[in-house]
Design a protein around this motif. Structure first.
Motif, PDB file in Angstrom:
ATOM      1  N   LEU A   7       1.452  -5.915 -10.734  1.00 43.93           N
ATOM      2  CA  LEU A   7       1.746  -5.245 -11.990  1.00 43.93           C
ATOM      3  C   LEU A   7       3.176  -5.446 -12.457  1.00 43.93           C
ATOM      4  O   LEU A   7       3.569  -4.957 -13.503  1.00 43.93           O
ATOM      5  N   ASP A   8       3.986  -6.172 -11.675  1.00 40.24           N
ATOM      6  CA  ASP A   8       5.318  -6.520 -12.167  1.00 40.24           C
ATOM      7  C   ASP A   8       5.221  -7.347 -13.434  1.00 40.24           C
ATOM      8  O   ASP A   8       6.098  -7.317 -14.274  1.00 40.24           O
ATOM      9  N   PHE A 211     -10.598  -1.512  -6.631  1.00 39.12           N
ATOM     10  CA  PHE A 211     -10.663  -0.122  -7.083  1.00 39.12           C
ATOM     11  C   PHE A 211     -11.559   0.764  -6.233  1.00 39.12           C
ATOM     12  O   PHE A 211     -11.380   1.974  -6.212  1.00 39.12           O
ATOM     13  N   VAL A 213     -12.369   0.210  -2.847  1.00 40.26           N
ATOM     14  CA  VAL A 213     -12.136   0.060  -1.402  1.00 40.26           C
ATOM     15  C   VAL A 213     -13.401  -0.444  -0.718  1.00 40.26           C
ATOM     16  O   VAL A 213     -13.956   0.200   0.184  1.00 40.26           O
ATOM     17  N   ARG A 276     -15.068   5.597   0.151  1.00 39.40           N
ATOM     18  CA  ARG A 276     -15.186   6.991  -0.262  1.00 39.40           C
ATOM     19  C   ARG A 276     -16.394   7.115  -1.172  1.00 39.40           C
ATOM     20  O   ARG A 276     -16.399   6.615  -2.283  1.00 39.40           O
ATOM     21  N   PHE A 339      -5.792   4.023 -15.701  1.00 34.09           N
ATOM     22  CA  PHE A 339      -4.858   3.429 -14.754  1.00 34.09           C
ATOM     23  C   PHE A 339      -3.682   2.778 -15.481  1.00 34.09           C
ATOM     24  O   PHE A 339      -2.530   2.919 -15.073  1.00 34.09           O
ATOM     25  N   ILE A 350       7.210   9.487 -10.485  1.00 37.51           N
ATOM     26  CA  ILE A 350       6.672  10.092  -9.249  1.00 37.51           C
ATOM     27  C   ILE A 350       7.816  10.611  -8.392  1.00 37.51           C
ATOM     28  O   ILE A 350       8.816   9.930  -8.171  1.00 37.51           O
ATOM     29  N   GLY A 351       7.648  11.819  -7.910  1.00 39.72           N
ATOM     30  CA  GLY A 351       8.652  12.402  -7.029  1.00 39.72           C
ATOM     31  C   GLY A 351       9.782  13.059  -7.786  1.00 39.72           C
ATOM     32  O   GLY A 351      10.612  13.752  -7.179  1.00 39.72           O
TER      33      GLY A 351
ATOM     34  N   LEU B  11      -7.248   4.464   0.772  1.00 42.65           N
ATOM     35  CA  LEU B  11      -6.982   5.164  -0.482  1.00 42.65           C
ATOM     36  C   LEU B  11      -7.226   4.245  -1.668  1.00 42.65           C
ATOM     37  O   LEU B  11      -6.913   3.057  -1.627  1.00 42.65           O
ATOM     38  N   GLU B  12      -7.776   4.819  -2.740  1.00 41.23           N
ATOM     39  CA  GLU B  12      -8.000   4.061  -3.969  1.00 41.23           C
ATOM     40  C   GLU B  12      -6.745   4.101  -4.829  1.00 41.23           C
ATOM     41  O   GLU B  12      -5.993   5.075  -4.769  1.00 41.23           O
ATOM     42  N   PRO B  13      -6.527   3.062  -5.642  1.00 41.90           N
ATOM     43  CA  PRO B  13      -5.375   3.107  -6.549  1.00 41.90           C
ATOM     44  C   PRO B  13      -5.486   4.315  -7.482  1.00 41.90           C
ATOM     45  O   PRO B  13      -6.597   4.622  -7.922  1.00 41.90           O
ATOM     46  N   PRO B  14      -4.389   4.976  -7.801  1.00 41.57           N
ATOM     47  CA  PRO B  14      -2.999   4.714  -7.434  1.00 41.57           C
ATOM     48  C   PRO B  14      -2.500   5.596  -6.295  1.00 41.57           C
ATOM     49  O   PRO B  14      -1.302   5.837  -6.180  1.00 41.57           O
ATOM     50  N   GLU B  15      -3.433   6.111  -5.475  1.00 42.67           N
ATOM     51  CA  GLU B  15      -3.011   7.073  -4.442  1.00 42.67           C
ATOM     52  C   GLU B  15      -1.979   6.499  -3.471  1.00 42.67           C
ATOM     53  O   GLU B  15      -1.050   7.217  -3.070  1.00 42.67           O
ATOM     54  N   MET B  17       0.439   4.395  -4.014  1.00 44.45           N
ATOM     55  CA  MET B  17       1.745   4.404  -4.675  1.00 44.45           C
ATOM     56  C   MET B  17       2.285   5.826  -4.765  1.00 44.45           C
ATOM     57  O   MET B  17       3.470   6.072  -4.510  1.00 44.45           O
ATOM     58  N   ILE B  18       1.431   6.762  -5.116  1.00 46.04           N
ATOM     59  CA  ILE B  18       1.863   8.158  -5.244  1.00 46.04           C
ATOM     60  C   ILE B  18       2.363   8.679  -3.904  1.00 46.04           C
ATOM     61  O   ILE B  18       3.436   9.279  -3.798  1.00 46.04           O
ATOM     62  N   LEU B  21       5.762   6.879  -2.923  1.00 51.13           N
ATOM     63  CA  LEU B  21       6.931   7.210  -3.756  1.00 51.13           C
ATOM     64  C   LEU B  21       7.347   8.673  -3.588  1.00 51.13           C
ATOM     65  O   LEU B  21       8.524   9.003  -3.678  1.00 51.13           O
ATOM     66  N   LYS B  22       6.396   9.535  -3.340  1.00 47.08           N
ATOM     67  CA  LYS B  22       6.767  10.935  -3.063  1.00 47.08           C
ATOM     68  C   LYS B  22       7.545  11.003  -1.757  1.00 47.08           C
ATOM     69  O   LYS B  22       8.550  11.715  -1.646  1.00 47.08           O
ATOM     70  N   SER B  25      11.068   9.697  -2.263  1.00 47.76           N
ATOM     71  CA  SER B  25      11.970  10.621  -2.959  1.00 47.76           C
ATOM     72  C   SER B  25      12.585  11.635  -1.975  1.00 47.76           C
ATOM     73  O   SER B  25      13.604  12.247  -2.277  1.00 47.76           O
ATOM     74  N   PRO B  43       2.517  -4.056  -6.669  1.00 45.58           N
ATOM     75  CA  PRO B  43       3.079  -3.215  -7.745  1.00 45.58           C
ATOM     76  C   PRO B  43       4.156  -2.260  -7.254  1.00 45.58           C
ATOM     77  O   PRO B  43       4.970  -1.783  -8.030  1.00 45.58           O
ATOM     78  N   ALA B  46       8.709  -3.408  -6.968  1.00 44.79           N
ATOM     79  CA  ALA B  46       9.728  -3.223  -8.004  1.00 44.79           C
ATOM     80  C   ALA B  46      10.161  -1.756  -8.080  1.00 44.79           C
ATOM     81  O   ALA B  46      11.324  -1.442  -8.329  1.00 44.79           O
ATOM     82  N   LYS B  47       9.219  -0.864  -7.829  1.00 46.78           N
ATOM     83  CA  LYS B  47       9.553   0.574  -7.892  1.00 46.78           C
ATOM     84  C   LYS B  47      10.442   0.958  -6.711  1.00 46.78           C
ATOM     85  O   LYS B  47      11.319   1.813  -6.853  1.00 46.78           O
ATOM     86  N   ALA B  50      13.902  -0.257  -7.577  1.00 41.51           N
ATOM     87  CA  ALA B  50      14.499   0.587  -8.621  1.00 41.51           C
ATOM     88  C   ALA B  50      15.006   1.909  -8.062  1.00 41.51           C
ATOM     89  O   ALA B  50      15.915   2.528  -8.613  1.00 41.51           O
ATOM     90  N   ARG B  51      14.428   2.333  -6.914  1.00 37.99           N
ATOM     91  CA  ARG B  51      14.864   3.606  -6.315  1.00 37.99           C
ATOM     92  C   ARG B  51      15.859   3.401  -5.182  1.00 37.99           C
ATOM     93  O   ARG B  51      16.085   4.306  -4.383  1.00 37.99           O
TER      94      ARG B  51
END
Lengths: 423, 74
Positions: A7-8, A211, A213, A276, A339, A350-351, B11-15, B17-18, B21-22, B25, B43, B46-47, B50-51
């Motif tokens: 996604l970059d 998407f 899994v 799942r 998405f 996030i965060g 985990l399915e997207p976007p879990e 990443m979440i 990133l949590k 932080s 993906p 880059a995040k 950036a952090r």
């Protein structure tokens, strides 16, 4: 191991959304045309309102969704960079105005009206094909998803050329060296089997494992599915152009239909292996889509058999377009749209602050309700056609238009979902 | 270094990443994250940059491990 999404390199969300938010408007027009013309739309392939109905769906709904998805997917799925991304605005404008002009011409068939939609559609698709062709064919690698996307683009080029050629012949500008029925058969073959079918199949090899899994699918099994379809796309045009007996056409079709059947079994099995197993409306839509593809696979050979009439042909093509493609494109939109919005607008926070989750942007409940209404309506339309109760079609057309409006509202509300910061 | 392991393989997207990133932080010096994923989470990279994070990716055959730490840490 496959790379998932990159996604970059994602284009700005406005680019695919321009197409995604236009498509439901043509869904609405489809419903209104069905309400107005009813059963007359299914009397003959050469009925101009039938041609309009077909192209409202194939260009207005399918092509808009698929072109928007292409702009999104090419950079992120296969890692290519689309040149001159800003030209997507012109692709959208030309195809939109070209399609509207085409529909006007089909209802008011004055040949003076024809050059403008032809030029607009031709330019729009030429721009799109140039951008995508350069990206796809310059990339290295031959994994099934990339192979299918390349073949899909080639088929799109053929579809557009054949379509423009048929329009010019209809306006008596030129005469093609074969019968109009042959041109139409090739146009449908490359359009549905090539452009739509291959793109759907190639993309699904990537996004279903991603998407949902599931186990990956980029190896020999995927290649075999595609190979069977490629064989038909090679043999069937030859048998059409040389006007071979229907048995040859049926034989040529059998490879692709076998590949399609293999695809249905494979993808159904993949969905059953997702880790799942919570109820997911997009999985439900995929399953309905695969069900209709299975029915199409079992019946499509009959298109070449002289004993079957045009009513049979309409049902078979509707199984693919109205049954399978509608379900699958809706399932993909309900997965991709939230998405994309989430990633572009909220993921960077996030965060730092509370951000909405995908379920906040588009709830499963809304998706399930839409999916149930959609499939109920599709079944009623098929029942009307099969039981010759076409007097119900105007009412179903209004319902279809209403559903299109609801779909547009759903997508637009996701696109515009506000970020609510805590006080 | 203290290691926090996050298993994102199912985990399915976007879990994924979440989750990561949590955790990022809340990361402090002397801590690192070991993220397990079934695919390369491109993906995310880059995040992370950036952090102010550094990261290293190890392909393990059946899964991928992404090690994440603060750039200031050695």
């Amino acid at each position: 191991m496959y790379q998932g999404l990159s996604l970059d390199q994602a284009p700005p969300q406005d680019i695919p959304f321009r197409f995604f938010l236009t498509a439901p408007l043509f869904w609405i027009l489809l419903g209104l045309l069905l309400a107005w013309q009813g059963g007359d739309l299914f009397e003959s392939y050469i009925n101009l309102s039938t041609v309009a109905f077909t192209h409202l769906f194939t260009l207005g709904w399918l092509a808009m969704i698929m072109i928007g998805a292409f702009y999104q997917m090419i950079p992120v799925m296969v890692g290519g960079e689309v040149p001159f991304l800003e030209l997507s605005r012109w692709v959208h404008t030309f195809i939109l105005f070209g399609l509207v002009g085409l529909i006007v011409f089909l209802f008011f068939p004055y040949s003076q009206l024809l050059p403008w939609p032809m030029a607009a559609l031709g330019l729009g698709f030429l721009l799109f094909l140039s951008q995508m062709g350069k990206t796809l064919f310059w990339m290295r690698g031959g994994r099934p998803t990339l192979s299918a996307m390349r073949a899909s683009i080639v088929c799109l080029a053929l579809v557009v050329l054949l379509g423009l050629a048929m329009l010019g012949e209809y306006a008596s500008w030129w005469q093609l060296p074969w019968e109009r029925e042959q041109t139409r058969a090739l146009h449908i073959l490359f359009g549905l089997g090539g452009w739509v079918g291959l793109l759907l199949i190639g993309v699904s090899f990537h996004i279903l494992p991603m998407f949902y899994v599931t186990p990956g699918l980029q190896g020999p099994r995927a290649e075999r599915i595609l190979l069977h379809i490629y064989i038909t796309l090679f043999l069937l045009p030859i048998s059409i152009l040389f006007n071979l007996p229907w048995g040859w056409k049926l034989a040529a079709s059998s490879f692709g239909l076998f590949g399609l059947g293999n695809y249905v079994v494979t993808m159904w099995g993949l969905l059953g292996q997702r880790r799942r197993k919570k109820p997911d409306p997009t999985v439900w839509l995929w399953q309905w889509g695969l069900f209709y593809i299975a029915l199409f696979t079992l019946t499509a050979g009959g298109l070449w058999v002289p004993q079957f009439d045009s009513a049979f042909g309409f049902i078979v093509l509707l199984l693919f377009l109205g049954g399978a493609m509608v379900n699958i494109t809706c399932g993909m939109l309900f997965k991709i749209v939230p998405f994309l919005v989430w990633f572009h607008r909220f993921s960077g926070l996030i965060g730092r602050v509370d951000i909405p989750m995908l379920g906040d942007l588009l709830s499963d409940e809304v998706q399930f309700r839409f999916a149930k209404a959609l499939n109920g309506l599709i079944l009623l339309i098929f029942a009307s056609l099969l039981l010759r109760g076409t007097f119900f079609l105007p009412v179903l057309g209004v319902a279809w238009a209403g559903l299109g409006f609801i779909l547009w509202e759903i997508l637009f509300s996701v696109y515009r979902y506000p970020l609510k910061l805590a006080a | 270094m203290e290691t926090l392991t996050l298993d994102c393989r199912l985990l399915e997207p976007p879990e994924p990443m979440i989750k990561v990133l949590k955790a990022v932080s809340r990361l402090r010096r002397g801590q690192q994250i070991q993220m397990l994923h079934r695919m390369r989470p491109t993906p995310l990279f880059a995040k992370l940059i950036a952090r102010g994070m550094a990261y290293r990716v190890e392909e393990k055959g059946s899964h991928v491990e992404v090690w994440i730490w603060l750039k200031e840490d050695p």
